[in-house]
Structure formats: structure tokens, C-alpha cells
Design a protein around this motif. Structure first.
Motif, PDB file in Angstrom:
ATOM      1  N   SER A 199       0.819  -1.208   0.000  1.00 42.74           N
ATOM      2  CA  SER A 199       0.000   0.000   0.000  1.00 42.74           C
ATOM      3  C   SER A 199       0.850   1.254   0.000  1.00 42.74           C
ATOM      4  O   SER A 199       0.378   2.342  -0.357  1.00 42.74           O
ATOM      5  N   ARG A 200       2.134   1.128   0.374  1.00 42.60           N
ATOM      6  CA  ARG A 200       3.066   2.256   0.292  1.00 42.60           C
ATOM      7  C   ARG A 200       3.696   2.379  -1.096  1.00 42.60           C
ATOM      8  O   ARG A 200       4.470   3.296  -1.354  1.00 42.60           O
ATOM      9  N   GLY A 201       3.420   1.408  -1.964  1.00 46.50           N
ATOM     10  CA  GLY A 201       3.935   1.476  -3.328  1.00 46.50           C
ATOM     11  C   GLY A 201       5.044   0.516  -3.651  1.00 46.50           C
ATOM     12  O   GLY A 201       5.615   0.572  -4.750  1.00 46.50           O
ATOM     13  N   HIS A 202       5.375  -0.412  -2.738  1.00 51.88           N
ATOM     14  CA  HIS A 202       6.460  -1.364  -2.995  1.00 51.88           C
ATOM     15  C   HIS A 202       5.940  -2.594  -3.735  1.00 51.88           C
ATOM     16  O   HIS A 202       4.931  -3.188  -3.348  1.00 51.88           O
ATOM     17  N   TYR A 203       6.646  -3.001  -4.794  1.00 52.21           N
ATOM     18  CA  TYR A 203       6.348  -4.242  -5.491  1.00 52.21           C
ATOM     19  C   TYR A 203       7.028  -5.385  -4.733  1.00 52.21           C
ATOM     20  O   TYR A 203       8.244  -5.357  -4.495  1.00 52.21           O
ATOM     21  N   LEU A 204       6.246  -6.397  -4.347  1.00 50.38           N
ATOM     22  CA  LEU A 204       6.776  -7.483  -3.516  1.00 50.38           C
ATOM     23  C   LEU A 204       6.719  -8.827  -4.223  1.00 50.38           C
ATOM     24  O   LEU A 204       6.640  -9.868  -3.583  1.00 50.38           O
ATOM     25  N   GLY A 205       6.785  -8.805  -5.543  1.00 51.05           N
ATOM     26  CA  GLY A 205       6.760 -10.063  -6.280  1.00 51.05           C
ATOM     27  C   GLY A 205       8.106 -10.740  -6.371  1.00 51.05           C
ATOM     28  O   GLY A 205       8.210 -11.855  -6.893  1.00 51.05           O
ATOM     29  N   GLY A 206       9.166 -10.097  -5.876  1.00 46.66           N
ATOM     30  CA  GLY A 206      10.507 -10.675  -5.903  1.00 46.66           C
ATOM     31  C   GLY A 206      11.012 -10.946  -4.509  1.00 46.66           C
ATOM     32  O   GLY A 206      10.353 -11.599  -3.699  1.00 46.66           O
ATOM     33  N   LEU A 207      12.171 -10.380  -4.200  1.00 50.50           N
ATOM     34  CA  LEU A 207      12.804 -10.620  -2.901  1.00 50.50           C
ATOM     35  C   LEU A 207      12.681  -9.409  -1.972  1.00 50.50           C
ATOM     36  O   LEU A 207      13.425  -9.297  -1.015  1.00 50.50           O
ATOM     37  N   TRP A 208      11.747  -8.500  -2.264  1.00 50.93           N
ATOM     38  CA  TRP A 208      11.542  -7.294  -1.468  1.00 50.93           C
ATOM     39  C   TRP A 208      12.814  -6.444  -1.444  1.00 50.93           C
ATOM     40  O   TRP A 208      13.090  -5.726  -0.484  1.00 50.93           O
ATOM     41  N   GLU A 209      13.617  -6.546  -2.526  1.00 49.94           N
ATOM     42  CA  GLU A 209      14.919  -5.899  -2.513  1.00 49.94           C
ATOM     43  C   GLU A 209      14.849  -4.376  -2.519  1.00 49.94           C
ATOM     44  O   GLU A 209      15.828  -3.712  -2.159  1.00 49.94           O
ATOM     45  N   ASP A 210      13.698  -3.825  -2.904  1.00 47.67           N
ATOM     46  CA  ASP A 210      13.603  -2.359  -2.930  1.00 47.67           C
ATOM     47  C   ASP A 210      13.130  -1.775  -1.605  1.00 47.67           C
ATOM     48  O   ASP A 210      12.937  -0.566  -1.495  1.00 47.67           O
ATOM     49  N   VAL A 211      12.953  -2.622  -0.586  1.00 46.29           N
ATOM     50  CA  VAL A 211      12.533  -2.145   0.736  1.00 46.29           C
ATOM     51  C   VAL A 211      13.758  -2.075   1.636  1.00 46.29           C
ATOM     52  O   VAL A 211      14.403  -3.090   1.897  1.00 46.29           O
ATOM     53  N   SER A 212      14.080  -0.895   2.099  1.00 49.36           N
ATOM     54  CA  SER A 212      15.247  -0.745   2.968  1.00 49.36           C
ATOM     55  C   SER A 212      15.004  -1.445   4.299  1.00 49.36           C
ATOM     56  O   SER A 212      13.861  -1.633   4.728  1.00 49.36           O
ATOM     57  N   LYS A 213      16.077  -1.815   4.959  1.00 55.31           N
ATOM     58  CA  LYS A 213      15.982  -2.472   6.265  1.00 55.31           C
ATOM     59  C   LYS A 213      15.273  -1.567   7.262  1.00 55.31           C
ATOM     60  O   LYS A 213      14.445  -2.031   8.060  1.00 55.31           O
TER      61      LYS A 213
END
Length: 275
Positions: A199-213
Motif C-alpha cells: 500500500s506504500r507502493g512497494h512491489y513485492l513479487g521478488g525478494l523485497w529488494e527495494d525495501v530498505s531495512k
């Protein structure tokens, strides 16, 4: 005793649904499928699918809030009106892509005059479901292992002990379970964090690599306490009809508790999980 008490404090009230048999034809009655009862001027929801076309959503179910009120022990749902659920059952989006927004819709018709809506001409025949009855009962609901670990990080590492204590508290597991509210029957992983991040705009179809720790940790802190299950729909079967999500999966409508209390049902997020 400490584990048992922790699980007990996480108890929620759920409304267990049994779907099948003839549907009550009264306007505003709870049922699965058929034509939805809507107010005058209602626009049938649709969304742009992967093929670039516009897809009318399938009507899944509607629930009479007045009939639900005695079963909603936490008082989370409206006490009057009708809650109606729609989903693109033809393409069955999974909900891990921000572009899936709009693939599922929830409407609350508050004390309006209702009448059956005609199906859109471009709604495929297999996406028009037969009208089936729905019976409802209150049920105690406890988290599964995945949600428990998400809510109690580092607090428990013995799944067998968890499920033993959970069973002693009266938790019931079933192969097929449709419900409103309560804790979900998770097939893959805990879903509040996924709802928060997508809902924040992150695509989670992979390894969530675009989400910072840092963002993930911050989102984890908020997600479990804020996102609540609104509706879980399992496989629906009737003579000559079957609706299955993926491979023996379920769909889950989630909503932030603050949005649920404010009746902002346009802010739901849908997740599909299957085996």
C-alpha cells in the motif's frame, strides 16, 4: 502458562461462514453470489487488467450488518446497512503489486433502498456466480504460528508447544474456512506487513529488494497492530459450481483498524495465498 496467557490475550472474535444451499431472496439479505443489491445510481466496479482492458469485478458476497451485529463481539462492523465484496475473479490478482489496487472493492450501503443490479454485459459468464445461502455463527479466533511470530518477535521458537496451547484454548482448524474478522488461516506467511508495504507502493513479487531495512523494521512495528482481517473467502462449492483461488487457496480482504472504524472501506487491500 506464560505462553497460554499470551495466546489468550490475542483472542479475537470472528464470524464463521457456511456457504451453500438456497439464498434468501429478500433485498439486503446475506448471501454469496447472484446479483448484488445496490442503491440507485450504483456504478458496477471495474479495473484495468494486465491486458490493458477494463474488467468488471465479480460480485462475491453481501452481508446484512444488522444480522452480523450480535456476532461481532468487538463491535468493529457497522450495525446497519449492507457490506458488499467484489473481486476480479477472472484474472485473480495476488495483491503483491501496487498496480493491483482496485482489483477488489468493498462497499457499505448505509440504510439505502436497494434493488438487484444487472450484470455488466462484458462480465464473463463464468464470473457470474450462483446465489447461495450464508449461515453465520460467532467463533473464537486465535492467531496461527505465522501471525503469532510476527506479533511476538523473538518470543517463541517452539511451534509444537504453541499449537498445543492454542488447541487447549479451544482453537479450531478446518480445511475450508470462510469468515469475517478474527485471525486469518494463513497458507504462506503473515500478511499485515505485505499489506503495509504494497500500500506504500512497494512491489513485492521478488525478494523485497527495494525495501530498505529501516523501512521494513518500521513497517513491521506498525503493520501487525494496524491491519485487520475483514473477510476471508475459501473455496466455494455447490452442485455444478466451484470457485477456487489459485491452487486450493484463499483470498483475504485486509483493512487498517482506523479505516474500519471510520468506515473507509475503499482502503481495503487484497491478498491471495495458495498452496
Amino acid at each position: 502458562m506464560e505462553l497460554s496467557e499470551t495466546i489468550r490475550k490475542m483472542e479475537r472474535s470472528a464470524v464463521r461462514l457456511a456457504i451453500g444451499g438456497p439464498a434468501e431472496e429478500k433485498a439486503g439479505a446475506s448471501r454469496f453470489g447472484g446479483r448484488p443489491d445496490v442503491p440507485e445510481g450504483f456504478a458496477w466496479p471495474s479495473w484495468p487488467g494486465e491486458d490493458g482492458g477494463t474488467h468488471p469485478l465479480s460480485f462475491l458476497a453481501q452481508f446484512d450488518c444488522a444480522a452480523l451485529a450480535p456476532l461481532d463481539r468487538e463491535g468493529l462492523l457497522p450495525k446497519t446497512g449492507l457490506l458488499s465484496f467484489f473481486y476480479d475473479a477472472e484474472s485473480q490478482p495476488w495483491g503483491f503489486d501496487p498496480a493491483d489496487r482496485g482489483c477488489a472493492r468493498v462497499f457499505w450501503f448505509e440504510d439505502a433502498a436497494l434493488s438487484p443490479a444487472p450484470f455488466p454485459e462484458n462480465l464473463e459468464e463464468e464470473s457470474r456466480f450462483p446465489a447461495l445461502g450464508v449461515s453465520m455463527r460467532e467463533e473464537r479466533s486465535f492467531p496461527g504460528w505465522e501471525d503469532f511470530c510476527a506479533a511476538q518477535p523473538g518470543g517463541q521458537d517452539d511451534a509444537d508447544s504453541f499449537y498445543e496451547e492454542r488447541a487447549m484454548l479451544g482453537a479450531e482448524d478446518a480445511e475450508n474456512r470462510s469468515q469475517l474478522l478474527g485471525w486469518p488461516d494463513v497458507i504462506q506467511n503473515s500478511m499485515p506487513l505485505e499489506c503495509e508495504l504494497v500500500s506504500r507502493g512497494h512491489y513485492l513479487g521478488g525478494l523485497w529488494e527495494d525495501v530498505s531495512k529501516e523501512e521494513r523494521l518500521e513497517a513491521e512495528t506498525r503493520a501487525v497492530g494496524e491491519w485487520r482481517l475483514l473477510f476471508q473467502l475459501d473455496t466455494v462449492e455447490a452442485p455444478g459450481f466451484e470457485l477456487m483461488f489459485g491452487d486450493c487457496g484463499r483470498i483475504y480482504f485486509y483493512i487498517r483498524e482506523e479505516d474500519l472504524k471510520a468506515r473507509r472501506f475503499d482502503r481495503v487491500w487484497l491478498i491471495l495465498q495458495c498452496c
